[in-house]
Scaffold this motif. Structure first.
Motif, PDB file in Angstrom:
ATOM      1  N   ARG A  73       0.785  25.134  13.345  1.00  0.00           N
ATOM      2  CA  ARG A  73       2.082  25.817  13.405  1.00  0.00           C
ATOM      3  C   ARG A  73       3.169  25.105  12.607  1.00  0.00           C
ATOM      4  N   SER A  74       2.807  24.059  11.901  1.00  0.00           N
ATOM      5  CA  SER A  74       3.823  23.304  11.153  1.00  0.00           C
ATOM      6  C   SER A  74       3.206  22.821   9.848  1.00  0.00           C
ATOM      7  N   PRO A  75       4.043  22.536   8.834  1.00  0.00           N
ATOM      8  CA  PRO A  75       3.487  21.944   7.610  1.00  0.00           C
ATOM      9  C   PRO A  75       2.711  20.663   7.922  1.00  0.00           C
ATOM     10  N   TYR A  76       3.158  19.941   8.935  1.00  0.00           N
ATOM     11  CA  TYR A  76       2.421  18.744   9.370  1.00  0.00           C
ATOM     12  C   TYR A  76       1.006  19.120   9.822  1.00  0.00           C
ATOM     13  N   GLY A  77       0.925  20.123  10.691  1.00  0.00           N
ATOM     14  CA  GLY A  77      -0.376  20.537  11.227  1.00  0.00           C
ATOM     15  C   GLY A  77      -1.296  21.063  10.142  1.00  0.00           C
ATOM     16  N   VAL A  78      -0.731  21.801   9.211  1.00  0.00           N
ATOM     17  CA  VAL A  78      -1.531  22.358   8.114  1.00  0.00           C
ATOM     18  C   VAL A  78      -2.078  21.225   7.238  1.00  0.00           C
ATOM     19  N   ALA A  79      -1.218  20.258   6.935  1.00  0.00           N
ATOM     20  CA  ALA A  79      -1.644  19.127   6.089  1.00  0.00           C
ATOM     21  C   ALA A  79      -2.730  18.313   6.788  1.00  0.00           C
ATOM     22  N   ILE A  95       1.356  12.885   1.609  1.00  0.00           N
ATOM     23  CA  ILE A  95       0.910  11.739   2.414  1.00  0.00           C
ATOM     24  C   ILE A  95      -0.275  12.132   3.306  1.00  0.00           C
ATOM     25  N   ASN A  96      -0.106  13.237   4.034  1.00  0.00           N
ATOM     26  CA  ASN A  96      -1.085  13.576   5.080  1.00  0.00           C
ATOM     27  C   ASN A  96      -2.337  14.270   4.547  1.00  0.00           C
ATOM     28  N   SER A  97      -2.241  14.869   3.356  1.00  0.00           N
ATOM     29  CA  SER A  97      -3.422  15.527   2.776  1.00  0.00           C
ATOM     30  C   SER A  97      -3.948  14.766   1.561  1.00  0.00           C
ATOM     31  N   MET A  98      -3.115  14.664   0.535  1.00  0.00           N
ATOM     32  CA  MET A  98      -3.597  14.067  -0.717  1.00  0.00           C
ATOM     33  C   MET A  98      -3.980  12.601  -0.525  1.00  0.00           C
ATOM     34  N   ALA A 104       0.869   8.190   7.912  1.00  0.00           N
ATOM     35  CA  ALA A 104       1.207   9.619   7.941  1.00  0.00           C
ATOM     36  C   ALA A 104       2.717   9.804   7.995  1.00  0.00           C
ATOM     37  N   GLN A 105       3.151  10.958   7.553  1.00  0.00           N
ATOM     38  CA  GLN A 105       4.476  11.434   7.937  1.00  0.00           C
ATOM     39  C   GLN A 105       4.174  12.108   9.275  1.00  0.00           C
ATOM     40  N   SER A 106       4.439  11.413  10.368  1.00  0.00           N
ATOM     41  CA  SER A 106       3.885  11.832  11.663  1.00  0.00           C
ATOM     42  C   SER A 106       4.859  12.626  12.526  1.00  0.00           C
ATOM     43  N   PHE A 107       6.087  12.806  12.057  1.00  0.00           N
ATOM     44  CA  PHE A 107       7.055  13.546  12.873  1.00  0.00           C
ATOM     45  C   PHE A 107       6.995  15.033  12.514  1.00  0.00           C
ATOM     46  N   PHE A 164       0.842  -1.201   0.000  1.00  0.00           N
ATOM     47  CA  PHE A 164       0.000   0.000   0.000  1.00  0.00           C
ATOM     48  C   PHE A 164       0.868   1.238   0.000  1.00  0.00           C
ATOM     49  N   GLU A 165       0.551   2.143  -0.896  1.00  0.00           N
ATOM     50  CA  GLU A 165       1.261   3.425  -0.944  1.00  0.00           C
ATOM     51  C   GLU A 165       0.186   4.503  -1.066  1.00  0.00           C
ATOM     52  N   ILE A 166       0.000   5.240   0.005  1.00  0.00           N
ATOM     53  CA  ILE A 166      -1.147   6.154   0.077  1.00  0.00           C
ATOM     54  C   ILE A 166      -1.086   7.286  -0.957  1.00  0.00           C
ATOM     55  N   THR A 167       0.111   7.570  -1.471  1.00  0.00           N
ATOM     56  CA  THR A 167       0.213   8.648  -2.455  1.00  0.00           C
ATOM     57  C   THR A 167      -0.059   8.158  -3.887  1.00  0.00           C
ATOM     58  N   ASP A 168      -0.326   6.882  -4.030  1.00  0.00           N
ATOM     59  CA  ASP A 168      -0.622   6.310  -5.352  1.00  0.00           C
ATOM     60  C   ASP A 168      -2.142   6.186  -5.496  1.00  0.00           C
ATOM     61  N   GLN A 169      -2.739   7.170  -6.151  1.00  0.00           N
ATOM     62  CA  GLN A 169      -4.203   7.200  -6.208  1.00  0.00           C
ATOM     63  C   GLN A 169      -4.790   5.951  -6.881  1.00  0.00           C
ATOM     64  N   PHE A 170      -4.133   5.480  -7.930  1.00  0.00           N
ATOM     65  CA  PHE A 170      -4.666   4.299  -8.619  1.00  0.00           C
ATOM     66  C   PHE A 170      -4.665   3.088  -7.694  1.00  0.00           C
TER      67      PHE A 170
END
Ligand code: G4F
Length: 342
Positions: free
Chosen positions: A148-154, A101-104, A84-87, A59-65
């Motif tokens: 406050r972080s790209p993680y949080g925004v995603a 990963i975290n949004s798309m 997630a990229q959880s760090f 499974f690769e979450i960034t692979d829509q197909f």
């Protein structure tokens, strides 16, 4: 009777492993999504005794197909999105992969569920990091967000997407706004496990000292094994909703260091301030902890503390493990592992 099926994305992580253990114990047919490079991480499933009971799927979450094909093929009863990229700390350098990963990834999952498996119950791993620069002293489901972080925004995008797909398409989607949750299976890059692990190494003589960032940061730390029960409970409800999962208490990183010292019979004495703050072993005067600005973040989340009332009243969930006990559990685990390794 046919077993209920559940798919866990991010099954090799701390939460994925505890959730897999829980769902296996409840009689589910458990599937786990695994990225090609995560196989070495299966040690958590092994430690919990469920490695052979989880069916692993590439499974690769960034692979829509791939996501669409998998969801349409299996049409799971329940999907728990823990991939997630959880760090948070890495998300400034890795903002594009973090967003993919975290949004798309969540968009791909929800689109696939909408089109091919609308009966699936879906859990989204939202996070207290979305509260970021807090606008209320105690955060609940209705507190406005300020990541406050790209993680949080995603993560905020995915949180609202989950709400939107639920409201727009009537899908069975819930979002758990989980505050920090730790365990002996926590990754060593996160501050609690870094402290428990490295403190044991210092006391064992294999490490000189621990370098930490912001000692004043405060987090609402609970026990991960209890938090995955809340995830499951969210998907057993008739109504799908958002829930804060937290202990309602907050602790500084500095205090967590002290709690971790206790089981090792170490008393720490702090001297200096800010970047010059240092922690010494009272008995030996040895320097154990020092501040290293390398671990400061470009924008910090100073304090988080959650209001778990909705989870308590609607899910019947409540936290049981105090942060001090959690620190002890982690240190005892790391100490035993270090002794065993010789
Ligand atoms: O353990 P942390 O890296 O966790 P953080 O950033 O709060 O994120 C964790 O909890 C979130 C829930 O709110 C999750 F969404 C997220 O995926 C992850 O599980 O850092 C905790 C605090 C921060 O304020 C950080 O600046 O500890 C501070 N800290 C101080 N010294 C350090 C260090 N953090 C790390 N990782 N390493 C240090 O040396």
């Amino acid at each position: 009777m046919k077993k209920r099926s559940a798919f866990i994305t991010g099954v090799s992580g701390q939460d994925g492993a505890y959730l897999a253990q829980l769902l296996v114990s409840k009689g589910y047919e458990v599937y786990g999504g695994l990225r090609r490079n995560s196989h070495d991480e299966l040690y958590r499933l092994r430690l919990l005794g469920v490695q052979d009971k989880v069916k692993l799927l590439n499974f690769e979450i960034t692979d829509q197909f791939g996501v669409t094909e998998l969801i349409s093929k299996y049409r799971f009863d329940e999907v728990y999105n823990l991939a997630a990229q959880s760090f948070v700390g890495a998300s400034w350098d890795l903002s594009v992969p973090t967003t993919n990963i975290n949004s798309m990834g969540v968009l791909y999952l929800l689109e696939a569920i909408k089109r091919f498996s609308p009966e699936t119950r879906f859990y989204q791993a939202s996070t207290s990091e979305m509260f970021g620069k807090i606008v209320a002293p105690i955060q609940s489901e209705t507190t406005p967000f300020y990541p406050r972080s790209p993680y949080g925004v995603a993560k905020l995008y995915s949180h609202w997407l989950t709400v939107n797909y639920r409201e727009s398409h009537g899908l069975r989607l819930s979002s758990g706004i989980l505050f920090n949750h730790e365990a002996p299976l926590r990754g060593v890059e996160f501050v609690t496990r870094k402290i428990s692990r490295q403190l044991c190494e210092v006391m064992n003589g294999t490490r000189d000292r621990i370098g930490l960032g912001n000692l004043d940061a405060k987090r609402d730390w609970g026990y991960a094994k209890e938090y995955v029960e809340a995830m499951w409970l969210m998907l057993q409800q008739d109504e799908f909703d958002d829930f804060v999962v937290a202990t309602g208490k907050t602790t500084t990183v500095r205090d967590f260091v002290e709690y971790a010292c206790e089981p090792l019979d170490v008393e720490i004495v702090w001297e200096g301030e800010g970047e010059n703050e240092k922690g010494y072993n009272r008995k030996t005067n040895k320097l154990i902890v020092e501040v290293n600005p390398e671990f400061f973040r470009p924008a910090e989340v100073d304090v988080l503390i959650g209001n778990n009332e909705k989870a308590r009243t609607k899910l019947g969930w409540q936290p049981k493990t105090e942060v001090k006990e959690l620190a002890r559990m982690m240190v005892e685990f790391d100490w035993a592992a270090i002794q065993k390794a010789g």
